[in-house]
Design a protein around this motif. Structure first.
Motif, PDB file in Angstrom:
ATOM      1  N   LYS A  61       0.816  -1.201   0.000  1.00  0.00           N
ATOM      2  CA  LYS A  61       0.000   0.000   0.000  1.00  0.00           C
ATOM      3  C   LYS A  61       0.858   1.263   0.000  1.00  0.00           C
ATOM      4  O   LYS A  61       1.951   1.280   0.562  1.00  0.00           O
ATOM      5  CB  LYS A  61      -0.938  -0.011   1.206  1.00  0.00           C
ATOM      6  CG  LYS A  61      -1.998  -1.099   1.141  1.00  0.00           C
ATOM      7  CD  LYS A  61      -2.954  -1.013   2.322  1.00  0.00           C
ATOM      8  CE  LYS A  61      -4.047  -2.070   2.206  1.00  0.00           C
ATOM      9  NZ  LYS A  61      -5.003  -2.004   3.352  1.00  0.00           N
ATOM     10  N   SER A  62       0.333   2.302  -0.618  1.00  0.00           N
ATOM     11  CA  SER A  62       1.078   3.551  -0.755  1.00  0.00           C
ATOM     12  C   SER A  62       1.454   4.143   0.599  1.00  0.00           C
ATOM     13  O   SER A  62       2.560   4.670   0.770  1.00  0.00           O
ATOM     14  CB  SER A  62       0.247   4.560  -1.555  1.00  0.00           C
ATOM     15  OG  SER A  62      -0.006   4.072  -2.842  1.00  0.00           O
ATOM     16  N   GLN A  63       0.546   4.085   1.555  1.00  0.00           N
ATOM     17  CA  GLN A  63       0.851   4.630   2.882  1.00  0.00           C
ATOM     18  C   GLN A  63       2.001   3.867   3.534  1.00  0.00           C
ATOM     19  O   GLN A  63       2.803   4.452   4.257  1.00  0.00           O
ATOM     20  CB  GLN A  63      -0.395   4.583   3.775  1.00  0.00           C
ATOM     21  CG  GLN A  63      -1.456   5.610   3.421  1.00  0.00           C
ATOM     22  CD  GLN A  63      -1.065   7.025   3.852  1.00  0.00           C
ATOM     23  OE1 GLN A  63       0.065   7.280   4.219  1.00  0.00           O
ATOM     24  NE2 GLN A  63      -2.019   7.945   3.776  1.00  0.00           N
ATOM     25  N   ASN A  64       2.099   2.583   3.269  1.00  0.00           N
ATOM     26  CA  ASN A  64       3.227   1.807   3.794  1.00  0.00           C
ATOM     27  C   ASN A  64       4.534   2.243   3.156  1.00  0.00           C
ATOM     28  O   ASN A  64       5.577   2.308   3.816  1.00  0.00           O
ATOM     29  CB  ASN A  64       3.003   0.319   3.560  1.00  0.00           C
ATOM     30  CG  ASN A  64       1.895  -0.255   4.417  1.00  0.00           C
ATOM     31  OD1 ASN A  64       0.726  -0.055   4.134  1.00  0.00           O
ATOM     32  ND2 ASN A  64       2.257  -0.961   5.470  1.00  0.00           N
ATOM     33  N   ILE A  65       4.477   2.498   1.838  1.00  0.00           N
ATOM     34  CA  ILE A  65       5.680   2.951   1.126  1.00  0.00           C
ATOM     35  C   ILE A  65       6.160   4.280   1.696  1.00  0.00           C
ATOM     36  O   ILE A  65       7.351   4.463   1.982  1.00  0.00           O
ATOM     37  CB  ILE A  65       5.389   3.076  -0.381  1.00  0.00           C
ATOM     38  CG1 ILE A  65       5.111   1.702  -0.989  1.00  0.00           C
ATOM     39  CG2 ILE A  65       6.560   3.743  -1.106  1.00  0.00           C
ATOM     40  CD1 ILE A  65       4.615   1.746  -2.423  1.00  0.00           C
ATOM     41  N   LEU A  66       5.230   5.220   1.872  1.00  0.00           N
ATOM     42  CA  LEU A  66       5.597   6.528   2.413  1.00  0.00           C
ATOM     43  C   LEU A  66       6.122   6.414   3.844  1.00  0.00           C
ATOM     44  O   LEU A  66       7.082   7.088   4.225  1.00  0.00           O
ATOM     45  CB  LEU A  66       4.393   7.466   2.350  1.00  0.00           C
ATOM     46  CG  LEU A  66       3.874   7.791   0.939  1.00  0.00           C
ATOM     47  CD1 LEU A  66       2.551   8.544   1.004  1.00  0.00           C
ATOM     48  CD2 LEU A  66       4.900   8.589   0.159  1.00  0.00           C
ATOM     49  N   SER A  67       5.512   5.541   4.617  1.00  0.00           N
ATOM     50  CA  SER A  67       5.971   5.329   5.994  1.00  0.00           C
ATOM     51  C   SER A  67       7.358   4.704   6.017  1.00  0.00           C
ATOM     52  O   SER A  67       8.200   5.041   6.858  1.00  0.00           O
ATOM     53  CB  SER A  67       4.984   4.443   6.756  1.00  0.00           C
ATOM     54  OG  SER A  67       3.719   5.058   6.860  1.00  0.00           O
ATOM     55  N   ALA A  68       7.617   3.769   5.092  1.00  0.00           N
ATOM     56  CA  ALA A  68       8.929   3.121   5.020  1.00  0.00           C
ATOM     57  C   ALA A  68      10.010   4.107   4.595  1.00  0.00           C
ATOM     58  O   ALA A  68      11.170   3.999   5.014  1.00  0.00           O
ATOM     59  CB  ALA A  68       8.873   1.944   4.053  1.00  0.00           C
ATOM     60  N   ILE A  69       9.658   5.071   3.760  1.00  0.00           N
ATOM     61  CA  ILE A  69      10.626   6.112   3.375  1.00  0.00           C
ATOM     62  C   ILE A  69      10.976   6.962   4.591  1.00  0.00           C
ATOM     63  O   ILE A  69      12.148   7.262   4.841  1.00  0.00           O
ATOM     64  CB  ILE A  69      10.046   6.978   2.241  1.00  0.00           C
ATOM     65  CG1 ILE A  69       9.965   6.157   0.947  1.00  0.00           C
ATOM     66  CG2 ILE A  69      10.898   8.233   2.016  1.00  0.00           C
ATOM     67  CD1 ILE A  69       9.246   6.851  -0.196  1.00  0.00           C
ATOM     68  N   LYS A  70       9.982   7.321   5.370  1.00  0.00           N
ATOM     69  CA  LYS A  70      10.257   8.103   6.581  1.00  0.00           C
ATOM     70  C   LYS A  70      11.092   7.305   7.570  1.00  0.00           C
ATOM     71  O   LYS A  70      11.948   7.858   8.284  1.00  0.00           O
ATOM     72  CB  LYS A  70       8.954   8.550   7.245  1.00  0.00           C
ATOM     73  CG  LYS A  70       9.157   9.608   8.331  1.00  0.00           C
ATOM     74  CD  LYS A  70       7.843  10.145   8.837  1.00  0.00           C
ATOM     75  CE  LYS A  70       8.060  11.368   9.724  1.00  0.00           C
ATOM     76  NZ  LYS A  70       8.962  11.127  10.871  1.00  0.00           N
ATOM     77  N   ILE A 112      14.315  -3.055   6.051  1.00  0.00           N
ATOM     78  CA  ILE A 112      13.019  -2.388   6.187  1.00  0.00           C
ATOM     79  C   ILE A 112      12.044  -3.019   5.201  1.00  0.00           C
ATOM     80  O   ILE A 112      12.278  -3.010   3.991  1.00  0.00           O
ATOM     81  CB  ILE A 112      13.142  -0.876   5.911  1.00  0.00           C
ATOM     82  CG1 ILE A 112      14.025  -0.210   6.979  1.00  0.00           C
ATOM     83  CG2 ILE A 112      11.767  -0.215   5.867  1.00  0.00           C
ATOM     84  CD1 ILE A 112      14.312   1.261   6.705  1.00  0.00           C
ATOM     85  N   ASP A 113      10.980  -3.574   5.711  1.00  0.00           N
ATOM     86  CA  ASP A 113       9.944  -4.183   4.869  1.00  0.00           C
ATOM     87  C   ASP A 113       8.702  -3.300   4.943  1.00  0.00           C
ATOM     88  O   ASP A 113       8.013  -3.283   5.971  1.00  0.00           O
ATOM     89  CB  ASP A 113       9.620  -5.591   5.372  1.00  0.00           C
ATOM     90  CG  ASP A 113       8.621  -6.313   4.475  1.00  0.00           C
ATOM     91  OD1 ASP A 113       7.987  -5.652   3.626  1.00  0.00           O
ATOM     92  OD2 ASP A 113       8.473  -7.546   4.622  1.00  0.00           O
ATOM     93  N   PRO A 114       8.418  -2.539   3.873  1.00  0.00           N
ATOM     94  CA  PRO A 114       7.275  -1.618   3.926  1.00  0.00           C
ATOM     95  C   PRO A 114       5.959  -2.294   4.282  1.00  0.00           C
ATOM     96  O   PRO A 114       5.122  -1.696   4.966  1.00  0.00           O
ATOM     97  CB  PRO A 114       7.232  -1.041   2.495  1.00  0.00           C
ATOM     98  CG  PRO A 114       8.621  -1.201   1.975  1.00  0.00           C
ATOM     99  CD  PRO A 114       9.134  -2.475   2.590  1.00  0.00           C
ATOM    100  N   SER A 115       5.775  -3.520   3.836  1.00  0.00           N
ATOM    101  CA  SER A 115       4.498  -4.198   4.065  1.00  0.00           C
ATOM    102  C   SER A 115       4.265  -4.523   5.536  1.00  0.00           C
ATOM    103  O   SER A 115       3.138  -4.784   5.949  1.00  0.00           O
ATOM    104  CB  SER A 115       4.435  -5.485   3.237  1.00  0.00           C
ATOM    105  OG  SER A 115       5.412  -6.414   3.666  1.00  0.00           O
ATOM    106  N   LYS A 116       5.322  -4.508   6.348  1.00  0.00           N
ATOM    107  CA  LYS A 116       5.208  -4.878   7.753  1.00  0.00           C
ATOM    108  C   LYS A 116       5.244  -3.666   8.686  1.00  0.00           C
ATOM    109  O   LYS A 116       5.247  -3.814   9.910  1.00  0.00           O
ATOM    110  CB  LYS A 116       6.319  -5.859   8.128  1.00  0.00           C
ATOM    111  CG  LYS A 116       6.223  -7.192   7.385  1.00  0.00           C
ATOM    112  CD  LYS A 116       7.324  -8.150   7.797  1.00  0.00           C
ATOM    113  CE  LYS A 116       7.201  -9.474   7.039  1.00  0.00           C
ATOM    114  NZ  LYS A 116       8.281 -10.426   7.400  1.00  0.00           N
ATOM    115  N   LEU A 117       5.300  -2.461   8.098  1.00  0.00           N
ATOM    116  CA  LEU A 117       5.357  -1.254   8.915  1.00  0.00           C
ATOM    117  C   LEU A 117       3.952  -0.738   9.204  1.00  0.00           C
ATOM    118  O   LEU A 117       3.045  -0.871   8.379  1.00  0.00           O
ATOM    119  CB  LEU A 117       6.148  -0.162   8.198  1.00  0.00           C
ATOM    120  CG  LEU A 117       7.670  -0.315   8.108  1.00  0.00           C
ATOM    121  CD1 LEU A 117       8.262   0.895   7.400  1.00  0.00           C
ATOM    122  CD2 LEU A 117       8.300  -0.495   9.465  1.00  0.00           C
ATOM    123  N   ASP A 118       3.804  -0.126  10.370  1.00  0.00           N
ATOM    124  CA  ASP A 118       2.575   0.590  10.663  1.00  0.00           C
ATOM    125  C   ASP A 118       2.595   1.906   9.895  1.00  0.00           C
ATOM    126  O   ASP A 118       3.625   2.574   9.802  1.00  0.00           O
ATOM    127  CB  ASP A 118       2.462   0.878  12.164  1.00  0.00           C
ATOM    128  CG  ASP A 118       2.292  -0.392  12.984  1.00  0.00           C
ATOM    129  OD1 ASP A 118       1.714  -1.358  12.441  1.00  0.00           O
ATOM    130  OD2 ASP A 118       2.736  -0.412  14.146  1.00  0.00           O
TER     131      ASP A 118
END
Length: 486
Positions: free
Chosen positions: A245-254, A373-379
């Motif tokens: 999900k896009s929000q996960n991608i953005l969160s993983a970048i942060k 860092i796995d974007p799919s596993k981030l809040d």
């Protein structure tokens, strides 16, 4: 465009290793061992010998550190010394591609060759149709004198047995502006007076011999040491490259260490507004067609190869530059980092001096792999994605700019548009024709990469998957998902 092969895998492994060594404070101690670890004596060599393989890796590492291979002064200079210099930042001189000469040595010097399918027929149409008398028959087989051959291809067309093969040099074949060719040593050389940094040569080379000069170590060293606060500006195309999900991608970048994340789609909305107004003024003044200006490769193409078209190119700045202006207004003390799929954005940033670093989608993926860092596993983190209209995220696909302008104008405006989807020899010929005789159209959108930014040279997914992911991204983040008809 090649998205994954062994050469691409090698490039990404090098990036991951460099980032991990830097993160663990072992870069200077272990960087010179990378070629030995990746190409041990026990493995079968890819080229003539393991020493050649290691030399190739050394120079690919130099490119990853940001160096031009041709500028090497002493072959015995260890990679550790280059790494120290890279950490302090390197002036690219506006040239963001380099040729790894050790890897660039296997492509053929000629384009047409006679295969063993030749039947030595009595008709000998290849010989009869050759305008330069470059073909002779020896021992019943045709032979091409490459000193006489002009690569017209008539012999290949004439042969009834398909015995004459055309062997392209992939990088030269892919370059739309003839900016790359072999020197006397058989090594490809890039003419930056012609180059538009489209990246087609880089993605087409099966040896990985053409590399972009990266800022990854300088960027990540500053980020992890918090020497400067940084804002990530994320291009819409980045959201199309990962299966999450896009929000996960953005969160993983942060999560990498940025202080804030902004979507470049914010700037795309401003680009649309300004370009729409410019188009209306263009029409009211009775001028001929207007073209888009958000693709830096296209702008460079006009500047270097089709200057007569300059009056037709919009003066509106790109979404990246509008986003940068907005970011600087909100965070004046922060450094800006653009994350996107485009090699030409490095050139745009170099020319405008508005942004500190450019990181490609491929480098972003390597950062995540190196840092586990796995974007799919981030809040997901609230507040990263702003209130952005769906058309602005649609800029990432071909037709997105035109669609956004038409959506802004509304149904009452009778505006005709045209899409030039990808810069190649054919489309350049068309643009040159348009510079002499204007087409009956109001607005032309030009994208250097076929399919748009989702097919950029710094991406990791094929365009069909990228388009599918982009549509999902727009549906997730925007209230009106039905946008892109491509």
């Amino acid at each position: 465009m090649t998205y994954y092969n062994n050469a691409v895998r090698t490039k990404r492994e090098l990036l991951v290793r460099l980032i991990q060594l830097l993160d663990s404070e072992q870069l200077y101690d272990k960087i010179d061992r990378i070629p030995l670890e990746m190409r041990p004596r026990t493995n079968s060599p890819i080229r003539c010998c393991v020493h050649k393989d290691r030399a190739v890796l050394k120079y690919k590492i130099m490119a990853s550190l940001g160096f031009n291979i041709a500028d090497e002064v002493d072959e015995l200079t260890p990679l550790k010394d280059y790494a120290k210099e890279a950490i302090n930042g390197i002036d690219s001189n506006g040239k963001f591609l380099t040729v790894v000469d050790e890897a660039c040595s296997s492509c053929v010097q000629v384009n047409y060759t006679v295969s063993n399918l030749c039947q030595g027929c009595e008709g000998r149409p290849c010989q009869v149709n050759c305008p330069k008398d470059a073909i002779t028959v020896i021992n019943g087989k045709a032979n091409i004198d490459h000193h006489k051959c002009v690569n017209c291809g008539l012999c290949q067309k004439a042969c009834p047995f398909h015995a004459i093969a055309y062997l392209p040099v992939p990088c030269e074949e892919s370059c739309p502006v003839k900016a790359i060719k072999k020197n006397e040593q058989g090594i490809e050389v890039i003419d930056f007076d012609k180059c538009i940094h489209c990246g087609k040569c880089m993605t087409s080379c099966p040896f990985g011999a053409i590399a972009e000069k990266s800022q990854i170590l300088d960027f990540y060293d500053s980020l992890r040491n918090k020497n400067r606060k940084m804002i990530a500006m994320v291009a819409p195309a980045v959201l199309s490259q990962f299966k999450t999900k896009s929000q996960n991608i953005l969160s993983a970048i942060k999560a990498i260490g940025f202080d804030h994340v902004m979507e470049v789609a914010e700037g795309a909305a401003i680009t649309t507004s300004n370009e729409t107004q410019e188009l209306l003024e263009h029409i009211e003044e009775g001028k001929s067609f207007l073209t888009s200006s958000c693709c830096p490769s296209y702008v460079d193409l006009v500047e270097k190869h089709v200057p007569a078209l300059k009056p037709q190119v919009s003066h509106t700045a790109s979404p990246m530059l509008f986003t940068a202006a907005k970011a600087k207004e909100q965070y004046p003390e922060h450094d800006l980092v653009f994350i996107g799929p485009c090699l030409a954005k490095r050139k745009e940033v170099y020319d405008t001096k508005k942004i500190k670093y450019v990181i490609t989608t491929e480098e972003l993926g390597s950062l995540w792999a190196a840092l586990h860092i796995d974007p799919s596993k981030l809040d997901t983190i609230d507040g990263i994605s702003g209130n952005i209209n769906p058309e602005s995220r649609g800029f990432a696909a071909s037709g997105g700019v035109s669609h956004s302008i038409l959506a802004t104008l509304g149904a009452d405006k009778n505006i005709s548009t045209q899409l030039i989807d990808g810069i190649d020899k054919k489309s350049i010929k068309l643009l040159k024709a348009y510079s002499k005789k204007a087409p009956r159209v109001d607005f032309i959108e030009v994208m250097a990469c076929q399919g748009g930014c989702i097919n950029g040279p710094g991406n990791i997914a094929p365009p069909s998957l990228g388009l599918s992911n982009l549509k999902k991204s727009i549906a997730e983040l925007s209230p009106e998902p039905e946008l892109i008809n491509a």
